[in-house]
Design a protein around this motif. Structure first.
Motif, PDB file in Angstrom:
ATOM      1  N   GLU A   1     -50.894 -26.085  12.931  1.00 10.97           N
ATOM      2  CA  GLU A   1     -51.039 -26.206  14.385  1.00 10.97           C
ATOM      3  C   GLU A   1     -51.309 -27.649  14.767  1.00 10.97           C
ATOM      4  O   GLU A   1     -51.859 -28.421  13.966  1.00 10.97           O
ATOM      5  N   GLU A   2     -50.908 -27.998  15.984  1.00  7.69           N
ATOM      6  CA  GLU A   2     -51.114 -29.363  16.448  1.00  7.69           C
ATOM      7  C   GLU A   2     -52.600 -29.586  16.724  1.00  7.69           C
ATOM      8  O   GLU A   2     -53.256 -28.747  17.308  1.00  7.69           O
ATOM      9  N   MET A   3     -53.083 -30.739  16.263  1.00  6.88           N
ATOM     10  CA  MET A   3     -54.506 -31.022  16.407  1.00  6.88           C
ATOM     11  C   MET A   3     -54.823 -31.415  17.856  1.00  6.88           C
ATOM     12  O   MET A   3     -54.046 -32.128  18.489  1.00  6.88           O
ATOM     13  N   VAL A   4     -55.944 -30.943  18.348  1.00  5.86           N
ATOM     14  CA  VAL A   4     -56.380 -31.297  19.702  1.00  5.86           C
ATOM     15  C   VAL A   4     -57.686 -32.068  19.604  1.00  5.86           C
ATOM     16  O   VAL A   4     -58.663 -31.579  19.053  1.00  5.86           O
ATOM     17  N   THR A   5     -57.667 -33.325  20.056  1.00  7.62           N
ATOM     18  CA  THR A   5     -58.891 -34.126  20.032  1.00  7.62           C
ATOM     19  C   THR A   5     -59.252 -34.519  21.456  1.00  7.62           C
ATOM     20  O   THR A   5     -58.410 -35.009  22.207  1.00  7.62           O
ATOM     21  N   ASN A   6     -60.483 -34.293  21.839  1.00  8.54           N
ATOM     22  CA  ASN A   6     -60.988 -34.594  23.176  1.00  8.54           C
ATOM     23  C   ASN A   6     -60.160 -33.911  24.264  1.00  8.54           C
ATOM     24  O   ASN A   6     -59.889 -34.489  25.305  1.00  8.54           O
ATOM     25  N   GLY A   7     -59.721 -32.702  23.975  1.00  9.78           N
ATOM     26  CA  GLY A   7     -59.013 -31.926  24.978  1.00  9.78           C
ATOM     27  C   GLY A   7     -57.557 -32.274  25.160  1.00  9.78           C
ATOM     28  O   GLY A   7     -56.870 -31.634  25.958  1.00  9.78           O
ATOM     29  N   SER A   8     -57.048 -33.282  24.427  1.00  4.28           N
ATOM     30  CA  SER A   8     -55.627 -33.615  24.576  1.00  4.28           C
ATOM     31  C   SER A   8     -54.957 -33.539  23.208  1.00  4.28           C
ATOM     32  O   SER A   8     -55.591 -33.746  22.174  1.00  4.28           O
ATOM     33  N   ARG A   9     -53.659 -33.265  23.244  1.00  5.83           N
ATOM     34  CA  ARG A   9     -52.920 -33.150  21.985  1.00  5.83           C
ATOM     35  C   ARG A   9     -52.712 -34.539  21.388  1.00  5.83           C
ATOM     36  O   ARG A   9     -52.253 -35.444  22.076  1.00  5.83           O
ATOM     37  N   SER A  10     -53.092 -34.686  20.134  1.00  7.13           N
ATOM     38  CA  SER A  10     -53.004 -36.013  19.516  1.00  7.13           C
ATOM     39  C   SER A  10     -51.707 -36.200  18.763  1.00  7.13           C
ATOM     40  O   SER A  10     -51.369 -37.306  18.386  1.00  7.13           O
ATOM     41  N   GLY A  11     -50.953 -35.123  18.538  1.00  8.96           N
ATOM     42  CA  GLY A  11     -49.713 -35.230  17.774  1.00  8.96           C
ATOM     43  C   GLY A  11     -49.933 -35.031  16.287  1.00  8.96           C
ATOM     44  O   GLY A  11     -48.978 -34.801  15.561  1.00  8.96           O
ATOM     45  N   ALA A  12     -51.174 -35.107  15.855  1.00  7.63           N
ATOM     46  CA  ALA A  12     -51.460 -34.884  14.433  1.00  7.63           C
ATOM     47  C   ALA A  12     -51.414 -33.387  14.137  1.00  7.63           C
ATOM     48  O   ALA A  12     -51.556 -32.561  15.032  1.00  7.63           O
ATOM     49  N   VAL A  13     -51.192 -33.061  12.875  1.00  2.86           N
ATOM     50  CA  VAL A  13     -51.081 -31.664  12.482  1.00  2.86           C
ATOM     51  C   VAL A  13     -52.284 -31.278  11.619  1.00  2.86           C
ATOM     52  O   VAL A  13     -52.862 -32.119  10.940  1.00  2.86           O
ATOM     53  N   ALA A  14     -52.675 -30.011  11.729  1.00  2.00           N
ATOM     54  CA  ALA A  14     -53.762 -29.515  10.879  1.00  2.00           C
ATOM     55  C   ALA A  14     -53.425 -28.097  10.470  1.00  2.00           C
ATOM     56  O   ALA A  14     -52.645 -27.414  11.137  1.00  2.00           O
ATOM     57  N   THR A  15     -54.003 -27.650   9.369  1.00  2.00           N
ATOM     58  CA  THR A  15     -53.753 -26.279   8.963  1.00  2.00           C
ATOM     59  C   THR A  15     -54.682 -25.357   9.742  1.00  2.00           C
ATOM     60  O   THR A  15     -55.848 -25.678   9.957  1.00  2.00           O
ATOM     61  N   GLY A  16     -54.126 -24.246  10.169  1.00  7.02           N
ATOM     62  CA  GLY A  16     -54.923 -23.269  10.904  1.00  7.02           C
ATOM     63  C   GLY A  16     -55.760 -22.448   9.933  1.00  7.02           C
ATOM     64  O   GLY A  16     -55.829 -22.749   8.747  1.00  7.02           O
ATOM     65  N   PRO A  17     -56.400 -21.404  10.421  1.00  9.81           N
ATOM     66  CA  PRO A  17     -57.192 -20.562   9.531  1.00  9.81           C
ATOM     67  C   PRO A  17     -56.311 -19.845   8.507  1.00  9.81           C
ATOM     68  O   PRO A  17     -55.183 -19.459   8.814  1.00  9.81           O
ATOM     69  N   MET A  18     -56.839 -19.675   7.299  1.00 16.64           N
ATOM     70  CA  MET A  18     -56.094 -19.010   6.238  1.00 16.64           C
ATOM     71  C   MET A  18     -56.027 -17.510   6.522  1.00 16.64           C
ATOM     72  O   MET A  18     -57.010 -16.923   6.959  1.00 16.64           O
ATOM     73  N   ARG A  19     -54.853 -16.919   6.314  1.00 15.87           N
ATOM     74  CA  ARG A  19     -54.699 -15.486   6.521  1.00 15.87           C
ATOM     75  C   ARG A  19     -54.219 -14.839   5.229  1.00 15.87           C
ATOM     76  O   ARG A  19     -53.655 -15.502   4.363  1.00 15.87           O
ATOM     77  N   LEU A  20     -54.422 -13.550   5.128  1.00 15.39           N
ATOM     78  CA  LEU A  20     -53.946 -12.825   3.949  1.00 15.39           C
ATOM     79  C   LEU A  20     -52.672 -12.076   4.300  1.00 15.39           C
ATOM     80  O   LEU A  20     -52.559 -11.492   5.385  1.00 15.39           O
ATOM     81  N   ASP A  21     -51.721 -12.131   3.396  1.00 14.69           N
ATOM     82  CA  ASP A  21     -50.471 -11.405   3.573  1.00 14.69           C
ATOM     83  C   ASP A  21     -50.753  -9.919   3.359  1.00 14.69           C
ATOM     84  O   ASP A  21     -51.200  -9.508   2.292  1.00 14.69           O
ATOM     85  N   ARG A  22     -50.508  -9.103   4.406  1.00 12.01           N
ATOM     86  CA  ARG A  22     -50.897  -7.687   4.349  1.00 12.01           C
ATOM     87  C   ARG A  22     -49.778  -6.769   3.876  1.00 12.01           C
ATOM     88  O   ARG A  22     -49.863  -5.554   4.097  1.00 12.01           O
ATOM     89  N   THR A  23     -48.750  -7.308   3.260  1.00 12.28           N
ATOM     90  CA  THR A  23     -47.706  -6.419   2.747  1.00 12.28           C
ATOM     91  C   THR A  23     -48.275  -5.608   1.581  1.00 12.28           C
ATOM     92  O   THR A  23     -49.270  -5.983   0.972  1.00 12.28           O
ATOM     93  N   ALA A  24     -47.579  -4.498   1.282  1.00 10.16           N
ATOM     94  CA  ALA A  24     -48.098  -3.571   0.277  1.00 10.16           C
ATOM     95  C   ALA A  24     -48.176  -4.234  -1.091  1.00 10.16           C
ATOM     96  O   ALA A  24     -47.336  -5.059  -1.450  1.00 10.16           O
TER      97      ALA A  24
END
Lengths: 92, 130
Positions: free
Chosen positions: B45-68
């Protein structure tokens, strides 16, 4: 012939042209302050990378930015010294 | 901040994000044979610093793949149920390798951008040198 009047006029004109601008000093101080903060940030990043295992990307970025800042400072200093020597060599 | 230093920090954030993605891929590969393991996926996801989009990228929260999970037939396994099956992991090595290669290519692209910005600003200063 009123040469002395002409000379005085010329002198006054050149004096106003040579006078330093009021804001020049503060602008340079801002640049120096910026340079200092860049250097300080990179130093602390390097320190934490060596001791606390901080992100190596941050270290590389800080060092690259410092390299550029030092390069800029050295280049500007060389230019200033060059200009100073040019003035010293001026035949009077 | 000048454009040069901003571009460098954005490229560095991209490299950092790809490195974190690669870490999750290696975790998945390491746990291929762990019973009941769900593969981890990260989003960007795009990083937001001081309420504005900075253009930098960051990883979002880790999720688990729920397939069987994979049902593995192995009656000798202590985890096996009445039918002799137990739950393996849902890690597909082919997918993980492809993901790792993609992270590598992305990392290389960011590295190239970083180097290019560095070279450009160096070349600009070179003009003043002589």
């Amino acid at each position: 012939m009123d040469i002395s009047k002409l000379v005085a006029q010329n002198y006054a004109a050149s004096k106003t042209a040579m006078a330093p601008e009021g804001s020049g000093g503060s602008a340079f101080a801002g640049v120096a302050q910026d340079f200092m903060s860049t250097l300080r940030a990179s130093e602390s990043t390097a320190m934490s990378a060596m001791t606390a295992g901080a992100d190596p990307h941050a270290l590389v970025q800080a060092l690259a930015q410092t390299e550029l800042a030092v390069q800029t400072a050295v280049t500007v200093r060389n230019k200033v010294v060059e200009a100073y020597q040019e003035i010293l060599r001026m035949p009077v | 901040m000048t454009d040069f230093s901003e571009a460098m920090s954005v490229a560095a954030s991209g490299m950092k994000a790809q490195a974190s993605r690669l870490r999750h891929v290696s975790e998945n590969i390491a746990n291929t044979d762990t019973p009941g393991y769900h593969r981890k996926v990260v989003s960007f996801e795009e990083m937001v610093t001081n309420g504005s989009r900075s253009g930098a990228v960051a990883t979002g929260p880790m999720r688990l793949d729920r397939t069987a999970l994979d049902r593995i037939y192995d009656p000798a396994n202590p985890l096996a149920d009445d039918t002799g099956h137990y739950d393996g992991s849902n890690v597909n090595l082919l997918v993980e390798i492809a993901d790792a290669r993609e992270a590598q290519r992305s990392y290389e692209a960011n590295l190239k951008m970083f180097d290019q910005v560095r070279q450009m600003s160096s070349a600009l200063l070179e003009l003043l040198r002589n």
